[in-house]
Structure formats: structure tokens, C-alpha cells
Write a protein that holds these residues in place. Structure first.
Motif, PDB file in Angstrom:
ATOM      1  N   ARG A   1     109.918 -76.522  27.588  1.00  0.00           N
ATOM      2  CA  ARG A   1     109.621 -75.697  26.421  1.00  0.00           C
ATOM      3  C   ARG A   1     108.114 -75.659  26.163  1.00  0.00           C
ATOM      4  N   ILE A   2     107.622 -74.495  25.758  1.00  0.00           N
ATOM      5  CA  ILE A   2     106.220 -74.338  25.388  1.00  0.00           C
ATOM      6  C   ILE A   2     106.136 -74.292  23.865  1.00  0.00           C
ATOM      7  N   ALA A   3     105.297 -75.148  23.300  1.00  0.00           N
ATOM      8  CA  ALA A   3     105.186 -75.251  21.854  1.00  0.00           C
ATOM      9  C   ALA A   3     103.752 -74.986  21.414  1.00  0.00           C
TER      10      ALA A   3
ATOM     11  N   PRO B   1     100.765 -65.875  25.540  1.00  0.00           N
ATOM     12  CA  PRO B   1     101.579 -64.694  25.252  1.00  0.00           C
ATOM     13  C   PRO B   1     103.019 -64.983  24.852  1.00  0.00           C
ATOM     14  N   ALA B   2     103.527 -66.166  25.169  1.00  0.00           N
ATOM     15  CA  ALA B   2     104.922 -66.486  24.841  1.00  0.00           C
ATOM     16  C   ALA B   2     105.059 -67.975  24.571  1.00  0.00           C
ATOM     17  N   VAL B   3     105.886 -68.317  23.602  1.00  0.00           N
ATOM     18  CA  VAL B   3     106.205 -69.717  23.327  1.00  0.00           C
ATOM     19  C   VAL B   3     107.700 -69.824  23.051  1.00  0.00           C
ATOM     20  N   ASP B   4     108.212 -71.021  23.212  1.00  0.00           N
ATOM     21  CA  ASP B   4     109.606 -71.313  22.861  1.00  0.00           C
ATOM     22  C   ASP B   4     109.704 -71.936  21.473  1.00  0.00           C
ATOM     23  N   ILE B   5     108.635 -72.634  21.069  1.00  0.00           N
ATOM     24  CA  ILE B   5     108.604 -73.326  19.783  1.00  0.00           C
ATOM     25  C   ILE B   5     107.306 -72.954  19.084  1.00  0.00           C
ATOM     26  N   LEU B   6     107.420 -72.353  17.921  1.00  0.00           N
ATOM     27  CA  LEU B   6     106.262 -72.013  17.110  1.00  0.00           C
ATOM     28  C   LEU B   6     106.291 -72.855  15.845  1.00  0.00           C
TER      29      LEU B   6
ATOM     30  N   GLY C   1     117.004 -65.637  24.326  1.00  0.00           N
ATOM     31  CA  GLY C   1     118.173 -66.337  23.794  1.00  0.00           C
ATOM     32  C   GLY C   1     117.910 -67.750  23.341  1.00  0.00           C
ATOM     33  N   PHE C   2     116.638 -68.101  23.197  1.00  0.00           N
ATOM     34  CA  PHE C   2     116.281 -69.420  22.648  1.00  0.00           C
ATOM     35  C   PHE C   2     114.923 -69.329  21.980  1.00  0.00           C
ATOM     36  N   GLY C   3     114.808 -70.023  20.864  1.00  0.00           N
ATOM     37  CA  GLY C   3     113.515 -70.135  20.194  1.00  0.00           C
ATOM     38  C   GLY C   3     113.644 -70.969  18.945  1.00  0.00           C
ATOM     39  N   ARG C   4     112.544 -71.573  18.576  1.00  0.00           N
ATOM     40  CA  ARG C   4     112.478 -72.359  17.344  1.00  0.00           C
ATOM     41  C   ARG C   4     111.211 -71.957  16.599  1.00  0.00           C
ATOM     42  N   VAL C   5     111.390 -71.449  15.403  1.00  0.00           N
ATOM     43  CA  VAL C   5     110.270 -71.129  14.525  1.00  0.00           C
ATOM     44  C   VAL C   5     110.332 -72.078  13.347  1.00  0.00           C
ATOM     45  N   LEU C   6     109.255 -72.824  13.145  1.00  0.00           N
ATOM     46  CA  LEU C   6     109.210 -73.810  12.072  1.00  0.00           C
ATOM     47  C   LEU C   6     107.939 -73.619  11.263  1.00  0.00           C
ATOM     48  N   SER C   7     108.087 -73.560   9.966  1.00  0.00           N
ATOM     49  CA  SER C   7     106.936 -73.458   9.078  1.00  0.00           C
ATOM     50  C   SER C   7     106.871 -74.710   8.216  1.00  0.00           C
TER      51      SER C   7
END
Length: 269
Positions: free
Chosen positions: A13-15, A86-91, A137-143
Motif C-alpha cells: 500500500r502507498i500512503a 499520482p495515486a495512493v491507497d491511503i490518504l 476497489g480499495f482505499g482508505r481516506v482518513l482525516s
């Protein structure tokens, strides 16, 4: 659904963690690296970014960490960041500003600055990265939010309002991502021990006390609702972020997950 182990494994995963040269953001970057993620450390100053990335590598010797300097509160600088990453899996939208100012003295420019940094910076990045997450079909966005989003403090109303807006942003984008395998959450952090908070504590209780006494006085006089009765350590916030970034948290979305030491005196959130 396949059976999962209880270990947090973010391998592959790229974060991206904004505002991660110090404090909570740096603790999050380190914890995600420990879980196996490829981590992008971010801040405005290139020297500080490279130093922070090096500190993560020192703490996690087998990690893959890169630094990208960009001011994500600025649209042009954000565009440059998106070219680099340009792309991440976890922001992890961690960047934020706060400070004590009498409410009647906060002018329009300061209100706009808090909105730009604490709200719109995160919106820009979600808008950029969420479509790719949904396609894959996968991702995590956390604030990273704050107890101040629910219990707005009189000494920094502008901060509380901006963090309240952030909760609405999270809920709204979670609906956009519904059914795609992407989760969008806020982490409600309570009073946390960072360098900025040490300065804030000194503002409120004075700088003539030893730190332990100043912290106790601050909690007693200004945050008496805390059930923890101490400041939270950044790694304690990072632990929750690592969990929410993992496959283990696949059914948690649209929420404001509390790591507040019991500060918010309500059942929800």
C-alpha cells in the motif's frame, strides 16, 4: 469474506500523510511504515521533509519512505504534489493549524485561512485521489480531526468550526464512495502532546511552570472533561490510523472514530 489475521499488514500500500514532519503526522507516518506501507512524508519545507523521512527510515530500517515538499493548502503546490504522487491507497489528511484567539477578534482573513488549511486542503486531495481508489476497489481516506469539532472551545472558535466542517466532508465523501471498497473516516483526536500543544499550553497557563505541572494545570483547568486526565501521545493516535488503514477496518466508514481519552462527553460520536 476471507478470514483475516489480527496483524496489521499494509504491505504494497502507498500512503500519503500530509503535515508529517513532526507531531501526530510524523507518528502516523512511522506507524504506517512499521506496518509495511510505502510512505510519503509531506510538509512545506524541503529540508524538514527530508529530515523527517530520514527519521522514519531510521526508526523502521527496512521501510520505503520518500519525502515530497508541497503546501497542500495551496492549489498550485498541490498540483505539483499530485504530479509527484499520482495515486495512493491511503490518504491521511493530517495538516492543520490551531491557535488561541478571542472569538470577536478573528477577522475574515483568518477565518478564510483556517478554512483553506483545515478544510479545503483535504477536499482537494480527496477529490484527486478518491476516483482512483474507487476504480481499484480499495482505499482508505482518513482525516485527523479533533475533540474541538464537537466541543468547540471558546478560545479558538475558528478552529472548532473548521474541524466540524471536516466531519461533514468525511461523511459526504464516504457516501460518494459507498459500495466501492473504499472507506472514508475521521479520527477524533483529543488533547495530544505535541510541540504545538506545548506552546498552546504555555499560552493558557504561563511558561513559568515545569512541563509536568503545566500539563496537569492545563488538563485540570481547561480540559477537565478528559477521562484519561493526561495528554494523549501521538503514537496513540497513530495506532488508530494504522488500524483504520488496514483490511481489518473494512466495515468502518463515514465515521468519526474517537481517540480522545474520553474527553467528548457524549455517546456519539
Amino acid at each position: 469474506m476471507p478470514q483475516q489475521t489480527l496483524g496489521i499488514d499494509l504491505s504494497g500500500r502507498i500512503a500519503l500523510v500530509t503535515g508529517s514532519t513532526q507531531g501526530i503526522g510524523h507518528a502516523i507516518a512511522t506507524r504506517l511504515a512499521e506496518a509495511g506501507a510505502v510512505v510519503v512524508v509531506n510538509g512545506r519545507d524541503g529540508g524538514r521533509v527530508e529530515d523527517a523521512a530520514a527519521r522514519v527510515r531510521d526508526a523502521v530500517p527496512d521501510s520505503t519512505v520518500r519525502g515530497v515538499a508541497a503546501d497542500v493548502a495551496d492549489a498550485d503546490s498541490t498540483a505539483a504534489l499530485l504530479e509527484e504522487v499520482p495515486a495512493v491507497d491511503i490518504l491521511v489528511n493530517n495538516l492543520g493549524i490551531f491557535g488561541a484567539t478571542p472569538a470577536l477578534e478573528i477577522d475574515d482573513a483568518e477565518w478564510r485561512r483556517y478554512f483553506e488549511v483545515n478544510v479545503l486542503a483535504g477536499v482537494r486531495l480527496i477529490r484527486a485521489y478518491l476516483p482512483g481508489m474507487m476504480e481499484r476497489g480499495f482505499g482508505r481516506v482518513l482525516s485527523i480531526s479533533s475533540d474541538s469539532s464537537v466541543v468547540v472551545p471558546a478560545e479558538m472558535v475558528h478552529y472548532g468550526v473548521s474541524k466540524s466542517a471536516g466531519l461533514a466532508v468525511t461523511r459526504g465523501f464516504a457516501k460518494v464512495a459507498a459500495g466501492t471498497g473504499v472507506t472514508v473516516n475521521s479520527v477524533l483526536a483529543g488533547p495530544t502532546h505535541t510541540g504545538g500543544v506545548e506552546e498552546f499550553v504555555e499560552q493558557l497557563v504561563g511558561s513559568d511552570l515545569p512541563w509536568d505541572e503545566a500539563q496537569q494545570k492545563f488538563m485540570r483547568e481547561h480540559r477537565p472533561q478528559s477521562l484519561l486526565q493526561r495528554l494523549i501521545e501521538p503514537v496513540e493516535i497513530a495506532n488508530m490510523v494504522a488500524y483504520l488503514s488496514s483490511d481489518l477496518a473494512s466495515a468502518t466508514t463515514g465515521g468519526a472514530v474517537r481517540v480522545d481519552g474520553g474527553y467528548v462527553d457524549s455517546i456519539l460520536p
